[in-house]
Design a protein around this motif. Structure first.
Motif, mmCIF file in Angstrom:
data_model
loop_
_atom_site.group_PDB
_atom_site.id
_atom_site.type_symbol
_atom_site.label_atom_id
_atom_site.label_comp_id
_atom_site.label_asym_id
_atom_site.label_seq_id
_atom_site.Cartn_x
_atom_site.Cartn_y
_atom_site.Cartn_z
ATOM 1 N N ALA A 176 0.809 -1.210 0.000
ATOM 2 C CA ALA A 176 0.000 0.000 0.000
ATOM 3 C C ALA A 176 0.843 1.260 0.000
ATOM 4 N N GLY A 177 2.107 1.172 0.453
ATOM 5 C CA GLY A 177 3.030 2.282 0.279
ATOM 6 C C GLY A 177 3.169 3.204 1.470
ATOM 7 N N ASN A 178 4.365 3.712 1.664
ATOM 8 C CA ASN A 178 4.681 4.760 2.626
ATOM 9 C C ASN A 178 5.591 5.761 1.949
ATOM 10 N N THR A 179 5.590 6.993 2.435
ATOM 11 C CA THR A 179 6.314 8.048 1.721
ATOM 12 C C THR A 179 7.506 8.570 2.501
ATOM 13 N N THR A 180 8.414 9.207 1.762
ATOM 14 C CA THR A 180 9.516 9.955 2.339
ATOM 15 C C THR A 180 9.013 11.320 2.800
ATOM 16 N N LEU A 181 9.931 12.134 3.279
ATOM 17 C CA LEU A 181 9.575 13.490 3.697
ATOM 18 C C LEU A 181 9.015 14.321 2.553
ATOM 19 N N SER A 182 9.416 14.029 1.329
ATOM 20 C CA SER A 182 8.952 14.836 0.193
ATOM 21 C C SER A 182 7.672 14.293 -0.433
ATOM 22 N N GLY A 183 7.120 13.199 0.131
ATOM 23 C CA GLY A 183 5.843 12.692 -0.354
ATOM 24 C C GLY A 183 5.922 11.619 -1.413
ATOM 25 N N VAL A 184 7.132 11.158 -1.754
ATOM 26 C CA VAL A 184 7.283 10.101 -2.755
ATOM 27 C C VAL A 184 7.435 8.764 -2.039
ATOM 28 N N ASN A 185 6.985 7.690 -2.655
ATOM 29 C CA ASN A 185 7.074 6.376 -2.035
ATOM 30 C C ASN A 185 8.536 6.018 -1.778
ATOM 31 N N GLY A 186 8.863 5.615 -0.531
ATOM 32 C CA GLY A 186 10.248 5.301 -0.231
ATOM 33 C C GLY A 186 10.517 5.146 1.246
ATOM 34 N N TYR A 187 11.674 5.596 1.694
ATOM 35 C CA TYR A 187 12.169 5.358 3.042
ATOM 36 C C TYR A 187 12.039 6.629 3.889
ATOM 37 N N THR A 218 -2.924 11.262 0.939
ATOM 38 C CA THR A 218 -2.613 12.586 1.464
ATOM 39 C C THR A 218 -2.046 12.424 2.867
ATOM 40 N N GLY A 219 -1.146 13.301 3.246
ATOM 41 C CA GLY A 219 -0.521 13.140 4.544
ATOM 42 C C GLY A 219 0.208 14.387 4.997
ATOM 43 N N TYR A 220 0.866 14.242 6.144
ATOM 44 C CA TYR A 220 1.529 15.379 6.790
ATOM 45 C C TYR A 220 2.754 14.883 7.548
ATOM 46 N N SER A 221 3.855 15.623 7.432
ATOM 47 C CA SER A 221 5.048 15.404 8.240
ATOM 48 C C SER A 221 5.359 16.674 9.018
ATOM 49 N N GLY A 222 5.708 16.517 10.289
ATOM 50 C CA GLY A 222 6.212 17.625 11.090
ATOM 51 C C GLY A 222 7.680 17.389 11.373
ATOM 52 N N ILE A 223 8.490 18.439 11.290
ATOM 53 C CA ILE A 223 9.930 18.338 11.543
ATOM 54 C C ILE A 223 10.295 19.245 12.715
ATOM 55 N N HIS A 245 6.389 22.268 8.635
ATOM 56 C CA HIS A 245 5.241 21.455 8.238
ATOM 57 C C HIS A 245 5.431 21.029 6.780
ATOM 58 N N ILE A 246 5.165 19.750 6.489
ATOM 59 C CA ILE A 246 5.231 19.274 5.106
ATOM 60 C C ILE A 246 3.961 18.485 4.791
ATOM 61 N N PRO A 247 2.918 19.135 4.320
ATOM 62 C CA PRO A 247 1.760 18.399 3.804
ATOM 63 C C PRO A 247 2.042 17.934 2.376
ATOM 64 N N PHE A 248 1.397 16.839 1.967
ATOM 65 C CA PHE A 248 1.627 16.335 0.622
ATOM 66 C C PHE A 248 0.383 15.618 0.112
ATOM 67 N N VAL A 249 0.320 15.479 -1.201
ATOM 68 C CA VAL A 249 -0.676 14.637 -1.857
ATOM 69 C C VAL A 249 0.051 13.829 -2.921
ATOM 70 N N GLU A 271 4.012 7.300 -10.604
ATOM 71 C CA GLU A 271 3.669 7.975 -9.350
ATOM 72 C C GLU A 271 4.005 9.462 -9.468
ATOM 73 N N VAL A 272 3.137 10.316 -8.956
ATOM 74 C CA VAL A 272 3.422 11.746 -8.859
ATOM 75 C C VAL A 272 3.037 12.209 -7.456
ATOM 76 N N ALA A 273 3.706 13.227 -6.969
ATOM 77 C CA ALA A 273 3.412 13.752 -5.637
ATOM 78 C C ALA A 273 3.772 15.231 -5.590
ATOM 79 N N LEU A 274 3.004 15.964 -4.822
ATOM 80 C CA LEU A 274 3.258 17.389 -4.600
ATOM 81 C C LEU A 274 3.304 17.632 -3.105
ATOM 82 N N ALA A 275 4.387 18.267 -2.627
ATOM 83 C CA ALA A 275 4.553 18.570 -1.213
ATOM 84 C C ALA A 275 4.946 20.031 -1.046
ATOM 85 N N ALA A 276 4.589 20.603 0.103
ATOM 86 C CA ALA A 276 4.993 21.965 0.461
ATOM 87 C C ALA A 276 5.784 21.909 1.755
#
Length: 256
Positions: A26-37, A56-61, A69-73, A82-87
């Motif tokens: 099902a996948g998990n994302t990196t800090l930038s929102g792409v599937n990975g570690y 869609t998700g959120y990372s706090g650093i 804050h890093i929200p992503f879709v 795969e495509v992803a957009l993060a701020a």
């Protein structure tokens, strides 16, 4: 901050013990929102079928310089794209646009090319950068535990770097699989590349970085809806870039 991390760990443990069985792929994302570690992307795109998957998700650093804050879709198509957009929102706001194409999948080995386009400080400087990479993900073992291993080679297009050649190595293996029922993985990645050329935590520019983390594998909470979580420790051996991150994501993956 320590109290927040402790509460998050207890929440992760609770979910691992009482939730349904983790969904394969099902996948998990990196800090930038792409599937990975942690910061290293995998060659495997987020799982999808005839219908696109949406996450869609959120990372706090939490870092020595403050909080970000890093929200992503993220969207996956046909188990190949795969495509992803993060701020990345801190003192300044950066936009990260990811795209990945898995062009080879044989047995348990995948090869993919990807790019991370970056718009740095969108309000003022509006600097541009891009990271192009080739990733290989394959099955291996660490101390008799099954592992997913990824090797990454790439190039960063930005003029203010001492070295533009990127490399990284990443591992994912079960964490106390009997006690946690195979639902939590241990993550390790290291290399000379960050999730952005202007990261809010974990800056690999000077000497590279080592990151570790725990990952709650995606758990089905509703029909076709999956919840996952990460806790990360970034740049362990460099005080200036050291940071802690927590993340939650919610994915919709139609069965058809």
């Amino acid at each position: 901050m320590r109290r927040s991390i402790l509460l998050f760990l207890l929440f992760l443990l609770f979910l691992a013990l009482v939730s349904p069985i983790a969904a394969e792929g099902a996948g998990n994302t990196t800090l930038s929102g792409v599937n990975g570690y942690l910061v290293i992307p995998s060659a495997e795109p987020v799982s999808s079928g005839k219908s696109p998957s949406i996450t869609t998700g959120y990372s706090g650093i939490f870092s020595v310089t403050g909080f970000a804050h890093i929200p992503f879709v993220q969207m996956g198509f046909s188990d190949r794209y795969e495509v992803a957009l993060a701020a990345d929102i801190a003192d300044a706001t950066d936009l990260l646009l990811n795209a990945k194409w898995r062009f080879s999948h044989k047995g348990e080995t995948s090869l993919a090319v990807g790019v991370v386009g970056q718009l740095i400080d969108v309000k003022t400087e509006r600097g541009l950068a891009a990271q192009l990479y080739l990733a290989s993900t394959f099955s291996s073992s660490i101390m008799d535990f099954p592992s997913k291993t990824t090797v990454l080679l790439g190039y960063t297009f930005h003029e203010n770097l001492d070295s533009n050649i990127d490399f990284g190595l990443a591992f994912q293996t079960p964490f106390f699989p009997e006690a946690l029922k195979g639902k939590v993985d241990f993550l390790l990645d290291f290399g000379n590349v960050s999730y952005s050329i202007s990261p809010s935590g974990g800056n690999a520019e000077n000497r590279g970085l080592v990151n570790i983390g725990l990952r709650l594998l995606p758990l089905q909470v509703l029909d076709s809806v999956y919840l996952s979580a990460d806790i990360r420790a970034l740049d362990l051996f460099d005080h200036q870039g050291r940071a802690v991150s927590i993340a939650l994501s919610l994915g919709f993956r139609p069965n058809a």
